[in-house]
Enzyme design. Structure first.
Site, mmCIF file in Angstrom:
data_model
loop_
_atom_site.group_PDB
_atom_site.id
_atom_site.type_symbol
_atom_site.label_atom_id
_atom_site.label_comp_id
_atom_site.label_asym_id
_atom_site.label_seq_id
_atom_site.Cartn_x
_atom_site.Cartn_y
_atom_site.Cartn_z
ATOM 1 C CG HIS A 171 24.847 56.612 30.498
ATOM 2 N ND1 HIS A 171 25.389 56.298 29.265
ATOM 3 C CD2 HIS A 171 24.698 55.428 31.153
ATOM 4 C CE1 HIS A 171 25.548 54.994 29.168
ATOM 5 N NE2 HIS A 171 25.144 54.438 30.296
ATOM 6 C CE LYS A 173 29.214 54.951 31.886
ATOM 7 N NZ LYS A 173 28.049 54.779 30.990
ATOM 8 C CG ASP A 178 46.801 68.666 36.761
ATOM 9 O OD1 ASP A 178 46.227 68.930 37.841
ATOM 10 O OD2 ASP A 178 47.856 68.005 36.699
ATOM 11 C CE LYS A 350 28.454 52.857 26.668
ATOM 12 N NZ LYS A 350 27.478 51.805 26.684
#
Length: 430
Positions: A171, A173, A178, A350
């Site tokens: 879940h 993200k 670099d 969140k």
């Protein structure tokens, strides 16, 4: 009936029974905890503003607190996507992205164009998308990425030998460029996140960009799942360069997963709640805590801690989760919490801010799925000024919300009460 016919029917029932037993076993393997979970209340927890709290949280969750970082927040797709695409286009050595949702559409095309352009320029580009969360990603999008030089892989794709892990999804993200710049938050690569968070058919969300040494911690989080998926370790200065200080913020990035410390996320939240001395502001897209976490929040209220909770309003993507969450609101309201339902759009934030000092954000929801079943990634930011800024963001969300009172919660129709209770019985899988 001949003997042969009876034997064929007998054999058919044996096969049906064996198939049923196999399916039952697969379900149990997916829903049964893989390790002992938190069951007891925490003892005394030092105040979140203390050096002891930082020392304990850093030791228990793995990575220590990293100094010398700069952090920026981006609100909704109109800010988030341009910032992420700009970072991708600036890449010189490596780009690593891990996401739960990657859906075909206009946003997808923009990311494909940016990722493949950098890959053709010699940048090492890796994309890891969750197989279940990205089912709306069409094959032509995958082909475009791979044909453009991007290493694209699915996390836990459906195979007969991995059926016991089908309930374990990534879940996260994450986007790391670099090894020096990293994004973490709740946004998916999909058109649903476009806009300013005020339209009913769009999602209200946020993303954080971290410049500095803490980006290496997020690189390691991505690298762990890439290794588990492909067997390839990503090493060298293209991924882990020597990174000088980029700011003055103390940041800690950490992860949780069923295979490597599923209790990390819940333990972090419990420590933050128990370490609160004055106030907790919580934005929760999916607020379905277990009894241990709910008790910690009520205990904080008994200590005199002010608790404000922002949850989705009329626009939701899961009715069963909304109902299960609603079943919990009464206990919070009775204990003295204030609950606000965000009105304009589908609320996906969140975020937790404790005592105007500790800011917690990332991919983890406030529910059992994030605490025990999913692979998640969050960041902790220890700074009064940054927390004050993020409190202003919460205040803006509250201004666009309707406050729910205990009387209103008690007055909901009996059918809704039944649906809420039934939904709450599935809370462990939500």
């Amino acid at each position: 009936m001949t003997v042969a016919v009876r034997w064929r029917r007998h054999l058919l029932w044996i096969l049906i029974g064996a198939l049923g037993a196999a399916l039952t076993g697969i379900i149990l393997l997916n829903v049964w905890p893989q390790e002992n979970q938190l069951e007891q209340r925490l003892g005394h927890v030092s105040a979140v503003e203390s050096a002891q709290f930082r020392r304990e949280l850093g030791t228990l969750l793995g990575p220590s607190v990293s100094e010398g970082n700069a952090v920026a927040d981006f609100q909704n797709g109109e800010e988030i996507f341009p910032a992420m695409l700009a970072a991708i286009r600036s890449a010189r050595h490596s780009i690593n992205m891990e996401t739960y949702i990657y859906w075909s559409g206009e946003v997808s095309k923009q990311f494909i164009a940016a990722l493949t352009e950098r890959a053709r320029a010699g940048v090492k580009v890796h994309v890891l998308a969750d197989w279940l969360g990205s089912t709306r990603m069409k094959q032509d999008a995958i082909d475009a990425l791979r044909d453009g030089g991007v290493r694209f892989e699915y996390f836990h794709p459906l195979h007969w030998y991995s059926l016991d892990r089908i309930n374990n999804r990534t879940h996260r993200k994450l986007l790391i460029v670099d090894g020096e710049v990293a994004f973490n938050g709740g946004v998916g690569i999909a058109d649903a996140w476009e806009g300013n968070g005020l339209q009913p058919d769009r999602w209200r969300d946020m993303q954080f960009r971290v410049d500095g040494p803490a980006a290496a911690q997020m690189q390691a989080i991505f690298g762990d799942n890439w290794l588990a998926t492909t067997g390839e370790a990503l090493l060298g200065p293209d991924y882990y360069p020597e990174t000088p200080a980029r700011g003055d913020l103390a940041v800690q990035a950490f992860a949780s997963s069923p295979e490597g410390g599923s209790e990390n996320m819940q333990l972090m939240y419990l420590m933050a709640i128990n370490g609160a001395r004055r106030r907790i502001d919580l934005e929760a897209a999916y607020f379905v805590p277990d009894e241990l976490t709910l008790t910690a929040l009520r205990d904080a209220l008994k200590r005199g801690v002010r608790v404000r909770l922002v949850v989705p309003g009329p626009h939701v993507d899961s009715t069963i989760v909304r109902n299960a969450s609603q079943a919990q609101w009464g206990a919070m309201l009775q204990a003295g919490a204030r609950i606000y339902r965000y009105q304009p759009a589908l609320f996906h934030n969140k975020l937790m801010i404790v005592d105007g000092y500790l800011t917690i954000g990332g991919s983890a929801n406030f529910d059992n799925r994030s605490f025990q079943l999913n692979d998640e990634s969050n960041i902790n930011i220890y700074d009064h000024a940054f927390a004050a800024h993020m409190t202003e963001v919460i205040d803006q969300d509250i201004a666009r919300s309707h406050e729910l009172t205990l009387a209103q919660w008690r007055e909901r129709p009996w059918r809704q009460r039944v649906f809420d209770w039934l939904s709450s019985q599935a809370a462990e899988q939500l």
